[in-house]
Design a protein around this motif. Structure first.
Motif, PDB file in Angstrom:
ATOM      1  N   MET A   1       0.937  -1.285  -0.032  1.00 27.84           N
ATOM      2  CA  MET A   1       0.071   0.103  -0.244  1.00 27.84           C
ATOM      3  C   MET A   1       0.899   1.093   0.243  1.00 27.84           C
ATOM      4  SD  MET A   1      -2.830  -1.192   2.722  1.00 27.84           S
ATOM      5  CE  MET A   1      -3.617   0.379   2.605  1.00 27.84           C
ATOM      6  N   ASN A   2       2.195   1.203   0.155  1.00 29.93           N
ATOM      7  CA  ASN A   2       2.953   2.322   0.386  1.00 29.93           C
ATOM      8  C   ASN A   2       4.507   2.247  -0.469  1.00 29.93           C
ATOM      9  OD1 ASN A   2       1.448   3.791   2.740  1.00 29.93           O
ATOM     10  ND2 ASN A   2       1.547   1.731   3.346  1.00 29.93           N
ATOM     11  N   LYS A   3       4.274   1.659  -1.568  1.00 29.15           N
ATOM     12  CA  LYS A   3       5.583   1.081  -2.310  1.00 29.15           C
ATOM     13  C   LYS A   3       6.389   2.805  -2.696  1.00 29.15           C
ATOM     14  CE  LYS A   3       3.970  -2.875  -4.609  1.00 29.15           C
ATOM     15  NZ  LYS A   3       3.498  -3.506  -5.850  1.00 29.15           N
ATOM     16  N   SER A   4       5.810   3.747  -2.739  1.00 29.24           N
ATOM     17  CA  SER A   4       6.468   5.005  -3.207  1.00 29.24           C
ATOM     18  C   SER A   4       7.248   5.617  -2.094  1.00 29.24           C
ATOM     19  CB  SER A   4       5.669   5.853  -3.656  1.00 29.24           C
ATOM     20  OG  SER A   4       4.494   6.478  -2.947  1.00 29.24           O
ATOM     21  N   LEU A   5       6.994   5.170  -0.774  1.00 27.54           N
ATOM     22  CA  LEU A   5       7.702   6.048   0.479  1.00 27.54           C
ATOM     23  C   LEU A   5       8.998   5.778   0.624  1.00 27.54           C
ATOM     24  CD1 LEU A   5       5.119   5.322   3.434  1.00 27.54           C
ATOM     25  CD2 LEU A   5       5.678   7.460   2.355  1.00 27.54           C
ATOM     26  N   PRO A   6       9.828   6.431   0.818  1.00 21.67           N
ATOM     27  CA  PRO A   6      11.410   6.631   0.864  1.00 21.67           C
ATOM     28  C   PRO A   6      11.860   5.902   2.263  1.00 21.67           C
ATOM     29  CG  PRO A   6      10.682   8.650   1.344  1.00 21.67           C
ATOM     30  CD  PRO A   6       9.641   7.887   0.852  1.00 21.67           C
ATOM     31  N   ARG A   7      13.159   5.579   2.369  1.00 24.35           N
ATOM     32  CA  ARG A   7      13.675   4.810   3.603  1.00 24.35           C
ATOM     33  C   ARG A   7      13.422   5.968   4.615  1.00 24.35           C
ATOM     34  NH1 ARG A   7      17.507   0.755   4.732  1.00 24.35           N
ATOM     35  NH2 ARG A   7      18.834   1.362   6.491  1.00 24.35           N
ATOM     36  N   ASP A   8      13.311   7.341   4.431  1.00 19.86           N
ATOM     37  CA  ASP A   8      13.556   8.466   5.252  1.00 19.86           C
ATOM     38  C   ASP A   8      12.483   9.363   4.911  1.00 19.86           C
ATOM     39  OD1 ASP A   8      14.126  10.423   7.429  1.00 19.86           O
ATOM     40  OD2 ASP A   8      16.296  10.355   6.592  1.00 19.86           O
ATOM     41  N   ILE A   9      11.446   9.657   6.109  1.00 22.81           N
ATOM     42  CA  ILE A   9      10.437  10.577   5.714  1.00 22.81           C
ATOM     43  C   ILE A   9      10.471  11.712   7.020  1.00 22.81           C
ATOM     44  CG2 ILE A   9       8.884   9.123   4.887  1.00 22.81           C
ATOM     45  CD1 ILE A   9       7.137   8.930   7.314  1.00 22.81           C
ATOM     46  N   SER A  10      11.856  11.570   7.599  1.00 16.42           N
ATOM     47  CA  SER A  10      11.717  12.705   8.805  1.00 16.42           C
ATOM     48  C   SER A  10      11.667  14.011   8.607  1.00 16.42           C
ATOM     49  CB  SER A  10      12.909  12.222   9.568  1.00 16.42           C
ATOM     50  OG  SER A  10      14.285  12.316   8.843  1.00 16.42           O
ATOM     51  N   ASN A  11      12.170  14.361   7.461  1.00 15.49           N
ATOM     52  CA  ASN A  11      12.157  15.887   6.993  1.00 15.49           C
ATOM     53  C   ASN A  11      11.061  16.308   6.140  1.00 15.49           C
ATOM     54  OD1 ASN A  11      14.597  16.509   8.596  1.00 15.49           O
ATOM     55  ND2 ASN A  11      15.945  15.604   6.877  1.00 15.49           N
ATOM     56  N   PHE A  12      10.156  15.555   5.883  1.00 18.34           N
ATOM     57  CA  PHE A  12       8.792  15.608   5.192  1.00 18.34           C
ATOM     58  C   PHE A  12       8.078  16.854   6.032  1.00 18.34           C
ATOM     59  CE2 PHE A  12       7.799  11.847   2.352  1.00 18.34           C
ATOM     60  CZ  PHE A  12       9.170  11.854   1.924  1.00 18.34           C
ATOM     61  N   ASP A  13       7.408  17.710   5.188  1.00 24.26           N
ATOM     62  CA  ASP A  13       6.749  19.047   5.788  1.00 24.26           C
ATOM     63  C   ASP A  13       5.692  18.336   6.771  1.00 24.26           C
ATOM     64  OD1 ASP A  13       4.343  18.994   4.318  1.00 24.26           O
ATOM     65  OD2 ASP A  13       5.434  19.271   2.558  1.00 24.26           O
ATOM     66  N   PRO A  14       5.187  18.931   7.687  1.00 26.82           N
ATOM     67  CA  PRO A  14       3.988  18.356   8.554  1.00 26.82           C
ATOM     68  C   PRO A  14       2.932  18.087   7.929  1.00 26.82           C
ATOM     69  CG  PRO A  14       5.194  20.476   9.573  1.00 26.82           C
ATOM     70  CD  PRO A  14       5.570  20.209   8.079  1.00 26.82           C
ATOM     71  N   GLU A  15       2.305  18.531   6.831  1.00 26.50           N
ATOM     72  CA  GLU A  15       1.190  18.551   6.234  1.00 26.50           C
ATOM     73  C   GLU A  15       1.265  17.128   5.562  1.00 26.50           C
ATOM     74  OE1 GLU A  15       2.822  21.385   5.961  1.00 26.50           O
ATOM     75  OE2 GLU A  15       1.483  22.730   7.115  1.00 26.50           O
ATOM     76  N   MET A  16       2.335  17.193   5.013  1.00 24.32           N
ATOM     77  CA  MET A  16       2.487  15.673   4.163  1.00 24.32           C
ATOM     78  C   MET A  16       2.779  14.431   5.081  1.00 24.32           C
ATOM     79  SD  MET A  16       5.388  14.563   1.381  1.00 24.32           S
ATOM     80  CE  MET A  16       4.802  15.834   0.240  1.00 24.32           C
ATOM     81  N   LEU A  17       3.268  14.804   6.300  1.00 24.09           N
ATOM     82  CA  LEU A  17       3.423  13.878   7.384  1.00 24.09           C
ATOM     83  C   LEU A  17       2.139  13.470   8.046  1.00 24.09           C
ATOM     84  CD1 LEU A  17       6.648  14.619   9.209  1.00 24.09           C
ATOM     85  CD2 LEU A  17       6.364  12.670   7.933  1.00 24.09           C
ATOM     86  N   GLN A  18       1.112  14.420   7.965  1.00 24.01           N
ATOM     87  CA  GLN A  18      -0.226  13.982   8.571  1.00 24.01           C
ATOM     88  C   GLN A  18      -1.158  13.262   7.650  1.00 24.01           C
ATOM     89  OE1 GLN A  18      -1.667  14.963  11.493  1.00 24.01           O
ATOM     90  NE2 GLN A  18       0.096  15.912  12.093  1.00 24.01           N
ATOM     91  N   GLN A  19      -0.715  13.145   6.458  1.00 22.09           N
ATOM     92  CA  GLN A  19      -1.271  12.175   5.541  1.00 22.09           C
ATOM     93  C   GLN A  19      -0.594  10.720   5.381  1.00 22.09           C
ATOM     94  OE1 GLN A  19      -4.211  13.275   3.613  1.00 22.09           O
ATOM     95  NE2 GLN A  19      -3.743  15.056   4.816  1.00 22.09           N
TER      96      GLN A  19
END
Length: 298
Positions: free
Chosen positions: A117-135
């Motif tokens: 369900m999440n194949k496109s996610l990278p190994r590191d999402i720690s620096n994604f902006d807060p709005e994207m992280l909320q999704q």
């Protein structure tokens, strides 16, 4: 009762017990998460070593999940900035960190997603902006807080057994959640409704326990002796959960090596430390699954 509601109810009981043990209400009260926090003012060799060890431990956990759990996609979520006290950017970094604690609680270091369900996610999402992280975050299956120890668990056990050591109060190593983190973890769980776990990474073995069982361990303890001020962590109150109360979930089949490094602070002081590199962790897949199923009694 859903997971977050159960955790909240457990923590209410834990809070009462911690208060009875005379721990500061300021650090354990869920309603005081947004309290003013004092930023650290300096950095030393011990801090730099512990941070390097923690970074290495997280990478080994990510590698092992990637190699052994094809249905899972692990991603780094905990703060990955290398800014330290004394850096001109540290004040704004720290203020943003405290603000996030108040809004969502403390991030676990790693999130585990279902790969399909999440194949496109990278190994590191720690620096994604807060709005994207909320999704993204609500799609996670598990959250993992990684703790690290610069010790070999097997060698420690052998020493204790062969020397009948009574000089130290603890007969076995421990998983070490910080007391001040408990309400912050509860806040994060209430925000995102995702099961949370602690993994303790030694230089040769890894142990896991669910946050639910961390709380149950505190409730079932009859003495404040499970909590100590940790000299390796700025003397912060730390809970010691013996490995026998957790699940051994993996071993290192290749040991880490260490490089010497140094950091020059803003006063010109040189802080030498060592950084682990390499090493290969192999999970016991069935035991990891058992940990996630939360079947271990405490």
């Amino acid at each position: 009762m859903d997971y977050a509601t159960e955790i909240s109810a457990l923590y209410n009981d834990v809070y009462k017990k911690l208060i009875s043990w005379k721990l500061s209400d300021n650090i354990i009260n869920l309603n005081k998460i947004e309290r003013k926090r004092t930023p650290p003012t300096g950095v030393g060799s011990e801090f730099l070593m512990n941070r390097a060890l923690g970074d290495w431990a997280e990478e080994k956990i990510l590698d092992a999940f990637t190699a052994q759990f094809p249905d899972f996609l692990p991603s780094k979520y905990g703060n990955s900035d290398n800014i330290v006290a004394g850096d001109p950017k540290f004040k704004s970094f720290f203020n943003a960190y405290v603000q996030e604690l108040g809004k969502v609680g403390k991030r676990p270091d790693i999130l585990i997603f279902e790969r399909d369900m999440n194949k496109s996610l990278p190994r590191d999402i720690s620096n994604f902006d807060p709005e994207m992280l909320q999704q993204i975050i609500p799609k996670a299956k598990y959250g993992i807080e990684v703790r690290s120890s610069k010790i070999k668990a097997k060698k420690y056990r052998e020493f204790k057994e062969s020397h009948h050591d009574t000089k130290t109060s603890r007969t076995e190593l421990s998983i070490t959640p910080k007391v001040e983190d408990l309400p912050l973890v509860v806040k994060w769980i209430k925000t995102f409704q995702i099961p949370h776990f602690y993994f303790q990474v030694c230089l040769d073995e890894v142990y896991g326990i669910s946050f639910r069982n961390v709380l149950k361990f505190i409730l079932n303890s009859n003495t404040k002796g499970i909590i100590e001020k940790n000299p390796n962590n700025a003397e912060k109150a730390t809970i010691h959960i013996p490995f026998s109360k957790a699940i051994k979930i993996g071993e290192f089949v290749e040991p880490a090596e260490f490089d010497s490094e140094s950091y020059e602070d803003d006063r010109g002081r040189i802080n030498p430390y060592v950084r682990p590199k390499g090493g290969k962790l192999v999970f016991d897949v069935d035991e990891v699954k058992r940990c996630f199923q939360d079947e271990q009694e405490t």
